[in-house]
Design an enzyme around this catalytic site. Structure first.
Site, mmCIF file in Angstrom:
data_model
loop_
_atom_site.group_PDB
_atom_site.id
_atom_site.type_symbol
_atom_site.label_atom_id
_atom_site.label_comp_id
_atom_site.label_asym_id
_atom_site.label_seq_id
_atom_site.Cartn_x
_atom_site.Cartn_y
_atom_site.Cartn_z
ATOM 1 N N CYS A 157 0.842 -1.196 0.000
ATOM 2 C CA CYS A 157 0.000 0.000 0.000
ATOM 3 C C CYS A 157 0.878 1.247 0.000
ATOM 4 C CB CYS A 157 -0.926 -0.009 1.214
ATOM 5 S SG CYS A 157 -2.108 -1.373 1.226
ATOM 6 N N ARG A 190 -0.350 4.216 -2.471
ATOM 7 C CA ARG A 190 -1.359 4.020 -3.514
ATOM 8 C C ARG A 190 -2.741 3.778 -2.922
ATOM 9 N NH1 ARG A 190 -3.404 -1.010 -3.766
ATOM 10 N NH2 ARG A 190 -2.262 -2.573 -2.571
ATOM 11 N N ALA A 230 -4.833 3.914 0.830
ATOM 12 C CA ALA A 230 -4.701 4.442 2.185
ATOM 13 C C ALA A 230 -5.979 4.210 2.980
ATOM 14 C CB ALA A 230 -4.368 5.936 2.132
ATOM 15 N N HIS A 243 -9.190 6.304 1.472
ATOM 16 C CA HIS A 243 -10.558 5.834 1.701
ATOM 17 C C HIS A 243 -10.859 5.540 3.161
ATOM 18 C CE1 HIS A 243 -7.936 2.390 0.638
ATOM 19 N NE2 HIS A 243 -8.554 1.779 1.653
ATOM 20 N N LEU A 244 -12.106 5.794 3.506
ATOM 21 C CA LEU A 244 -12.683 5.360 4.773
ATOM 22 C C LEU A 244 -13.632 4.216 4.474
ATOM 23 C CD1 LEU A 244 -13.604 8.693 6.590
ATOM 24 C CD2 LEU A 244 -12.260 6.838 7.597
ATOM 25 N N TYR A 245 -13.472 3.105 5.153
ATOM 26 C CA TYR A 245 -14.418 2.011 4.986
ATOM 27 C C TYR A 245 -15.759 2.404 5.600
ATOM 28 C CZ TYR A 245 -10.804 -1.099 3.246
ATOM 29 O OH TYR A 245 -9.824 -1.673 2.470
#
EC number: 2.1.1.45
Length: 264
Positions: free
Chosen positions: A146, A166, A168, A207-209
């Site tokens: 990552c 790439r 996050a 990104h936030l899950y």
């Protein structure tokens, strides 16, 4: 750290909702950058407590060139457990690429050793780069890197580092990555006779899950505290000679842990 809270808020307010490999769903932006002046304190989150032991041991594990989780398990670190096979192996992940990138004609390249030597002998070079992204071996890795490429820069007696990440995972991964590369910058600065400058963190898919949204909202209600100070044993002059006991974080005050599930 305000920089991190700004990232959380930016993604929550402006991100696009998208599907992802894990099936969890994310809210993400593409392209984001944070900058941390390491002279202003060690950039570790104060709005939730981080397990610094895991961060330090993982970095030492990378620097050993290790790709089996046995060392991590022996030291109470479980962050790679979900990806390891039954023997604890992860394939040619970070440590392998950093320390023994395979050459086409045989042999290997020790990128970290080369990096340190290059900083010492040719500080103005624009080639102080380490890559963990090896297209020939990505498919053999339990998890493709990552945080995949970083570059060092020397100016005015200070060493700065820029990381390109790439992919996050903002809530769980990014706080670890910030602290890890800030620490690596300090370690390399020490062994090359420089002061630590800036750590610049450049994110690709940030990104936030979906199952971290509530945790992110809670964290955004908290106020950052003054940053702690990282002390490193000044007697260590070899980047491969550091041990866990050579690091001490002073005046670290943080809000309670916020638990969140890992997307595998």
């Amino acid at each position: 750290m305000k920089q991190y809270l700004d990232l959380l808020q930016h993604v929550m307010e402006n991100g696009s909702d998208r599907g992802d490999r894990t099936g969890t769903g994310t809210r993400s932006v593409f392209g984001y950058q944070m900058r941390f002046d390491l002279a202003q304190g060690f950039p570790v989150l104060t709005t939730k407590k981080l397990h610094l032991r895991s961060i330090i041991h993982e970095l030492l594990w990378f620097l050993k060139g290790d790709t089996n989780i046995a060392y991590l398990k022996e030291n109470g670190v479980s962050i790679w457990d979900e990806w390891a096979d039954e023997n604890g192996d992860l394939g040619p992940v970070y440590g392998a690429q950093w320390r023994s990138w395979p050459k086409p004609g045989g042999g290997h390249i020790d990128q970290i050793a080369n990096l340190v030597e290059s900083i010492k002998t040719n500080p103005n070079s624009r080639r102080h780069i380490v890559s963990a992204w090896n297209p020939a071996e990505v498919d053999e890795m339990a998890l493709p890197p990552c945080h995949c490429l970083f570059q060092f820069y020397v100016a005015d007696g200070k060493l700065s580092c820029q990381l390109y990440q790439r992919s996050a995972d903002i809530f769980l991964g990014v706080p670890f990555n910030i602290a890890s590369y800030a620490l690596l910058t300090m370690m390399v600065a020490q062994v090359t006779g420089l002061k630590a400058g800036d750590f610049i963190h450049t994110l690709g898919d940030a990104h936030l899950y979906a199952n971290h949204f509530e945790q992110a909202r809670l964290q955004l209600t908290r106020q950052p505290k003054p940053l702690p100070v990282m002390r490193i044993n000044p007697d260590v002059k070899d980047v491969f000679g550091f041990a866990f006991e050579d690091f001490s974080l002073e005046n670290y005050s943080a809000d309670p842990v916020i638990k969140a599930p890992i997307a595998v």
